[in-house]
Design an enzyme around this catalytic site. Structure first.
Site, PDB file in Angstrom:
ATOM      1  N   CYS A  83     -21.206  30.094  28.638  1.00 14.17           N
ATOM      2  CA  CYS A  83     -21.072  28.856  28.602  1.00 14.17           C
ATOM      3  C   CYS A  83     -21.186  28.172  26.953  1.00 14.17           C
ATOM      4  O   CYS A  83     -20.650  27.096  26.777  1.00 14.17           O
ATOM      5  CB  CYS A  83     -22.284  28.270  29.479  1.00 14.17           C
ATOM      6  SG  CYS A  83     -22.483  28.830  30.845  1.00 14.17           S
ATOM      7  N   ASP A  99     -20.645  34.435  40.664  1.00 17.21           N
ATOM      8  CA  ASP A  99     -19.533  33.807  40.683  1.00 17.21           C
ATOM      9  C   ASP A  99     -18.727  34.564  41.588  1.00 17.21           C
ATOM     10  O   ASP A  99     -17.315  34.070  41.907  1.00 17.21           O
ATOM     11  CB  ASP A  99     -18.872  33.620  39.217  1.00 17.21           C
ATOM     12  CG  ASP A  99     -19.265  32.531  38.192  1.00 17.21           C
ATOM     13  OD1 ASP A  99     -20.061  31.675  38.724  1.00 17.21           O
ATOM     14  OD2 ASP A  99     -18.565  32.447  37.239  1.00 17.21           O
TER      15      ASP A  99
HETATM   16  C1  LIG Z   1     -16.164  28.870  28.447  1.00 15.62           C
HETATM   17  C2  LIG Z   1     -17.237  28.713  29.703  1.00 15.62           C
HETATM   18  C3  LIG Z   1     -17.791  27.906  29.608  1.00 15.62           C
HETATM   19  C4  LIG Z   1     -18.969  27.848  30.747  1.00 15.62           C
HETATM   20  N1  LIG Z   1     -19.720  26.553  30.688  1.00 15.62           N
HETATM   21  C5  LIG Z   1     -20.582  26.541  31.634  1.00 15.62           C
HETATM   22  C6  LIG Z   1     -21.503  25.558  31.652  1.00 15.62           C
HETATM   23  O1  LIG Z   1     -21.444  24.819  30.863  1.00 15.62           O
HETATM   24  N2  LIG Z   1     -22.347  25.610  32.777  1.00 15.62           N
HETATM   25  C7  LIG Z   1     -22.319  26.178  33.881  1.00 15.62           C
HETATM   26  O2  LIG Z   1     -23.130  26.160  34.735  1.00 15.62           O
HETATM   27  N3  LIG Z   1     -21.348  27.213  33.966  1.00 15.62           N
HETATM   28  C8  LIG Z   1     -20.339  27.378  32.946  1.00 15.62           C
HETATM   29  N4  LIG Z   1     -19.587  28.581  32.879  1.00 15.62           N
HETATM   30  C9  LIG Z   1     -19.474  29.366  34.145  1.00 15.62           C
HETATM   31  C10 LIG Z   1     -20.589  30.610  33.601  1.00 15.62           C
HETATM   32  O3  LIG Z   1     -20.449  31.068  32.650  1.00 15.62           O
HETATM   33  C11 LIG Z   1     -20.589  31.377  35.060  1.00 15.62           C
HETATM   34  O4  LIG Z   1     -20.682  30.717  36.142  1.00 15.62           O
HETATM   35  C12 LIG Z   1     -21.453  32.752  34.859  1.00 15.62           C
HETATM   36  O5  LIG Z   1     -21.264  33.461  33.848  1.00 15.62           O
HETATM   37  C13 LIG Z   1     -21.359  33.367  36.063  1.00 15.62           C
HETATM   38  O6  LIG Z   1     -22.353  34.699  35.904  1.00 15.62           O
HETATM   39  P1  LIG Z   1     -21.983  36.018  36.876  1.00 15.62           P
HETATM   40  O7  LIG Z   1     -23.226  36.866  36.233  1.00 15.62           O
HETATM   41  O8  LIG Z   1     -21.673  35.801  38.234  1.00 15.62           O
HETATM   42  O9  LIG Z   1     -20.529  36.449  36.350  1.00 15.62           O
HETATM   43  P2  LIG Z   1     -19.926  36.848  35.034  1.00 15.62           P
HETATM   44  O10 LIG Z   1     -20.539  36.172  33.830  1.00 15.62           O
HETATM   45  O11 LIG Z   1     -18.489  36.681  35.033  1.00 15.62           O
HETATM   46  O12 LIG Z   1     -20.382  38.278  34.746  1.00 15.62           O
HETATM   47  C14 LIG Z   1     -19.633  39.287  35.632  1.00 15.62           C
HETATM   48  C15 LIG Z   1     -19.897  40.563  34.790  1.00 15.62           C
HETATM   49  O13 LIG Z   1     -19.256  41.637  35.654  1.00 15.62           O
HETATM   50  C16 LIG Z   1     -18.594  42.676  35.072  1.00 15.62           C
HETATM   51  N5  LIG Z   1     -17.712  43.188  36.189  1.00 15.62           N
HETATM   52  C17 LIG Z   1     -16.566  42.850  36.856  1.00 15.62           C
HETATM   53  N6  LIG Z   1     -16.044  43.784  37.610  1.00 15.62           N
HETATM   54  C18 LIG Z   1     -16.880  44.697  37.212  1.00 15.62           C
HETATM   55  C19 LIG Z   1     -16.820  46.182  37.777  1.00 15.62           C
HETATM   56  N7  LIG Z   1     -15.789  46.574  38.765  1.00 15.62           N
HETATM   57  N8  LIG Z   1     -17.490  47.227  37.280  1.00 15.62           N
HETATM   58  C20 LIG Z   1     -18.361  46.653  36.293  1.00 15.62           C
HETATM   59  N9  LIG Z   1     -18.528  45.622  35.850  1.00 15.62           N
HETATM   60  C21 LIG Z   1     -17.660  44.349  36.442  1.00 15.62           C
HETATM   61  C22 LIG Z   1     -17.847  41.548  33.938  1.00 15.62           C
HETATM   62  O14 LIG Z   1     -17.339  42.414  32.962  1.00 15.62           O
HETATM   63  C23 LIG Z   1     -18.689  40.691  33.681  1.00 15.62           C
HETATM   64  O15 LIG Z   1     -19.274  40.918  32.490  1.00 15.62           O
HETATM   65  C24 LIG Z   1     -18.748  28.632  31.658  1.00 15.62           C
HETATM   66  C25 LIG Z   1     -17.976  29.598  31.579  1.00 15.62           C
HETATM   67  C26 LIG Z   1     -17.064  29.631  30.721  1.00 15.62           C
HETATM   68  C27 LIG Z   1     -15.966  30.848  30.650  1.00 15.62           C
END
Ligand SMILES: Cc1cc2nc3c(=O)[nH]c(=O)nc-3n(C[C@H](O)[C@H](O)[C@H](O)COP(=O)(O)OP(=O)(O)OC[C@H]3O[C@@H](n4cnc5c(N)ncnc54)[C@H](O)[C@@H]3O)c2cc1C
Length: 447
Positions: free
Chosen positions: A44, A285
């Protein structure tokens, strides 16, 4: 035997889960596989890093793998899980450095693989200075390119919250910005009244807006770098392009497992983060959120849910009877000098959900009109026609839109009527609000 938990994905959901489980059950053996080079970072913050509000990308990293050395969490970066074999209770992992593949068994498996930017066919990775944004490495590449004097014109494709946050980033860097969006319905969580406030802000800051345009091609110049973006209406010269037209859950590697998913690939989970396959859980996500008003599973990829679901899943795996209560889509975004926030249903969702609703919209003020610095604060409500229960709310303004939305979020989750909201016990002093807060004025007017 101590439980053996494998977590796939090491950012918000995955590391929240691993860290909470480690604290609750120090005997558990936890392995985290992360295909990228970083764990536990704040994606974020990337727009602010690109816009140079945050100079060093390391500030976005909360924890490094080495921080877990003394714990029961074994973090393996640059390790990608290629396949899940539920019948053998194993995952196939590829070490991206050595290219070696191996199998790893689990008692419990957590899928926290997040989401990935949508890359339509016109995105050709071999064209220089064409990017999508998700990881720290993406952010570094974009910033490095943007800081070059050769980059004057930036084209942003997609006017969702990431594209709009990037407007601010590139505006801070003094670039000329064109924003292209397929429809005029930019910033989907909000309705037209609030959208118009946003469009005014973008136009006032000199952003070129191109709505109802379909991108057909990104053209490469002779130097290998991007030259222009061609749409069905015209050609937009470009020195740098960021495509931000949405995300899809990173769940392709689960094909063939029989895991239940929404159409877009989001893993359907219960309020205990269970998938339909025994001993496999998901969070963040890559998974669904139970929408408390629509009463169905939806995909809302936000850090707020990823962190909460991850932490709760850590508790659940340690044996606690925790349950995720679902969400209503509360969000806030800062675009140039404007803050836009929303929670609950917008008009489209209320209509699609078959609800009998009415709406109200006012222009109020952030604080007492006589106090210096008072700024317009626009309030839009969607409420149930008969019961007057609040269903959704949206705010826009230079001041005061960021935290007030949380009060409205609680009001909606507690089924407050407009009258109950209008007579809620809100604090007041002139620098911060009026004796009637704009939220209460809007409730009175709507009622
Ligand atoms: C530019 C930007 C701004 C944002 N701003 C906001 C905000 O202001 N407020 C808000 O609420 N949300 C925001 N978000 C959304 C927020 O970043 C995501 O909701 C959050 O990162 C989700 O977390 P996660 O752990 O589910 O997934 P991710 O952060 O996507 O992490 C998942 C990880 O799994 C790894 N992965 C995937 N597949 C595999 C595999 N097969 N084997 C091993 N590793 C794997 C990936 O490399 C990744 O590092 C923003 C996102 C972006 C890109």
């Amino acid at each position: 035997m101590n439980q053996n938990v494998v977590v796939i994905g090491g950012v918000a959901a995955g590391m929240s889960c691993a860290a909470k489980l480690s604290r609750e059950d120090p005997e558990a053996r936890i392995t985290v596989y992360e295909k990228g080079s970083h764990i536990s970072y704040g994606a974020c913050g990337l727009p602010y890093y690109i816009g140079d509000v945050i100079e060093d990308h390391n500030r976005l990293v909360v924890k490094e793998p080495a921080d877990f050395k003394e714990s029961n969490i074994d973090v393996r970066i640059r390790h990608q899980v290629m396949k899940v074999l539920p019948e053998k209770k194993k995952v196939v992992v590829k070490n991206l450095e050595t290219k070696e593949e191996f199998e790893k068994d689990y008692h419990k498996l957590v899928i926290a693989t997040g989401a990935e930017p949508v890359k339509p066919p016109f995105v050709d990775e071999s064209v220089g200075n064409v990017f999508t944004l998700r990881t720290i490495e993406d952010g570094q590449r974009i910033k490095e390119a943007a800081l070059s004097d050769k980059v004057e014109r930036v084209v942003l494709i997609g006017a969702g919250y990431i594209g709009l946050e990037l407007v601010e980033s590139f505006h801070n860097l003094g670039k000329k910005i064109s924003l292209i969006n397929r429809s005029a319905n930019i910033m989907k969580p909000v309705d037209q009244e609030i959208r118009e406030v946003l469009i005014d802000e973008l136009e006032n800051k000199g952003i070129e807006l191109n709505f109802n345009e379909e991108v057909e091609e990104i053209v490469q110049g002779e130097d290998g770098m991007v030259k222009s973006v061609v749409t069905d209406k015209k050609e937009h010269p470009a020195d740098l392009v960021v495509v931000a037209i949405g995300v899809v859950p990173a769940t392709k590697f689960l094909e063939g497992t029989g895991m239940e998913m929404l159409k877009n690939g989001a893993i359907v989970i219960s309020d205990r983060m269970e998938t339909n396959i025994e001993d496999i859980y998901a969070a963040g996500d890559c998974a669904t959120i139970y929408h408390r008003i629509l009463k169905k599973n939806v995909h809302i990829p936000l850090a707020t849910y990823a962190n909460r679901q991850g932490r709760l899943l850590g508790e659940i795996l340690s044996g606690k009877n925790s349950r995720f209560p679902g969400g209503i889509g509360a969000s806030v975004v800062k675009i140039l000098d404007l803050t836009i926030s929303a929670t609950g249903l917008n008009e489209k969702q209320a209509k699609d959900g078959g609800l009998d609703y009415e709406t109200g919209f006012i222009k109020g003020y952030s604080n007492a009109g006589y106090y210096p610095g008072s700024k317009p604060l626009y309030v839009k409500y969607i409420y149930h026609k008969e019961s007057k229960v609040l269903l959704g709310a949206q705010l826009a303004g230079e001041k005061g839109a960021q935290h007030r939305i949380d009060a409205l979020s609680i009001a909606i989750q507690k089924d407050l009527t407009l009258r109950e909201l209008a007579y809620s016990d809100f604090a007041y002093t002139p620098p911060y609000s009026g004796a009637w807060d704009p939220l209460q004025v809007a409730a009175n007017v709507a009622e």
